[in-house]
Design an enzyme around this catalytic site. Structure first.
Site, PDB file in Angstrom:
ATOM      1  N   LYS A 112      32.092  53.530  42.498  1.00  0.00           N
ATOM      2  CA  LYS A 112      32.727  52.556  41.611  1.00  0.00           C
ATOM      3  C   LYS A 112      32.432  51.168  42.130  1.00  0.00           C
ATOM      4  CE  LYS A 112      37.148  50.652  40.044  1.00  0.00           C
ATOM      5  NZ  LYS A 112      38.618  50.722  40.078  1.00  0.00           N
ATOM      6  N   GLU A 168      49.570  43.380  39.211  1.00  0.00           N
ATOM      7  CA  GLU A 168      49.378  44.348  40.289  1.00  0.00           C
ATOM      8  C   GLU A 168      49.981  43.903  41.617  1.00  0.00           C
ATOM      9  OE1 GLU A 168      45.800  47.050  42.241  1.00  0.00           O
ATOM     10  OE2 GLU A 168      45.366  45.659  40.616  1.00  0.00           O
TER      11      GLU A 168
END
Length: 364
Positions: A112, A168
């Site tokens: 990723k 977040e």
């Protein structure tokens, strides 16, 4: 009117507003030493994406904890426009294509990588940071609204300000309790209720997004395990919403192994998470540096840590860096790329993510 703050972090758990700079710490090791020595009651500021670069950490002249943001009077900007896209959407698509080639190469360890792009925004009348903060908080009450004066990072950053609203939580420490809430995987919100529900349900069922999310959670588990005991991680991600996006998130709680581990220590152990970097971290960071160059403070972490070790740090996303004269800004948006990502979808995701900061800057 009161001077603009040098630091703000405001969310569901309260607000910290700081004024001025009593001591600057561009070097992270120096900041840690100052905390441990007790020379400063609290450190606030921002970490860069690459912690090998200068940080913008400071001991403020004054600070105050409150429940909410102050009721600052609004001072709207004027003639705000998007001056340039860096790179263009087409060029960003080429970058994504290069990442996909690496991700699909069986001999490449990359699993990723998060790639970002920027918009250059200008205003005729300077932005007032307090007004931008109020816009951000009003649009996303569940997000963490933040601001950090970047001057402590050195002459290249003098007068510049990082500002945004992050969904977040990187990490919070209170006593021996540690809390994290990583986000990864997203889908756009819709003003139509039925479409909005369908978008959220599709995200929850998306194999691509679940894989992307699990990579983040697994790496955070590895980072926390040496520092914590009683690590509790939800078995399935939750659906969390902001004004612009649905996200997958996973609550994580733990207890410290050693009371000497501070919130700043925890933030540095976790940062950058695969939510803003990638897996493996060093391979992803090398690709980001090659394709984007230096990210500066985008996708870093913003927060505070006191002399007792308690503190709170959020991931510096949905943000912009304002120039010293407050008449120009670089807004940032990124998305996680995995092997089965679609180029068009990933470009669209960054476009959607820009909405949060562009609305606050009065550019849309």
């Amino acid at each position: 009117m009161m001077d603009a703050p040098s630091f703000v972090l405001s969310g569901r758990d309260g607000t910290l507003v700081a004024q001025g700079v009593d001591a600057a710490y561009p070097d992270i090791a120096g900041a840690r030493a100052a905390l441990r020595s007790g020379r400063t009651p609290i450190l606030v500021g921002a970490l860069p994406f690459d912690v090998g670069g200068p940080a913008a950490l400071m001991a403020p002249r004054t600070h105050q904890f409150t429940d909410t943001l102050p009721s600052w009077p609004a001072q709207p900007a004027s003639n705000v426009r998007i001056a340039a896209t860096v790179p263009t959407a087409e060029q960003h698509g080429v970058r994504i294509g290069r990442a996909l080639a690496a991700l699909r190469d069986p001999d490449n360890p990359l699993r990723k990588v998060v790639l970002a792009r920027a918009l250059q925004v200008s205003a005729e009348r300077p932005w007032d940071v307090r007004t931008v903060l109020r816009h951000l908080a009003a649009a996303d009450p569940q997000a963490y609204t933040y601001l950090a004066d970047l001057t402590p990072a050195g002459p290249d950053h003098a007068g510049r300000t990082l500002i945004g609203a992050s969904p977040e939580l990187l990490v919070a420490r209170h006593g021996d309790k540690v809390t994290c809430r990583p986000f990864a995987g997203s889908a756009p919100r819709s003003p139509d209720a039925e479409t909005d529900r369908a978008n959220g349900a599709a995200l929850e069922e998306s194999a691509k997004n679940r894989v992307e999310h699990s990579l983040v959670v697994d790496e955070m588990r590895k980072a926390l395990d040496p520092l914590c005991v009683d690590l509790q991680i939800a078995t399935t991600p939750q659906l969390s919403g902001t004004a612009a996006l649905w996200h997958l998130s996973t609550p994580i709680t733990a207890r410290l192994r050693e009371s000497s581990t501070t919130a700043l220590d925890l933030a540095l152990a976790l940062h950058p998470t695969p939510a803003v970097g990638g897996v493996p971290g060093d391979t992803a960071a090398a690709m980001i540096a090659e394709l984007e160059g230096d990210r500066g403070f985008y996708a870093g972490a913003t927060g505070w840590c006191d002399r007792h070790g308690d503190g709170r740090w959020v991931v510096s996303i949905r943000c912009a860096v304002l120039s010293a004269d407050r008449r120009s800004a670089d807004a940032y948006s990124g998305g996680g790329i995995v092997a089965d990502s679609d180029v068009g979808d990933e470009i669209g995701e960054t476009t959607t993510k820009f909405r949060t900061i562009l609305s606050a800057l009065e550019a849309v």
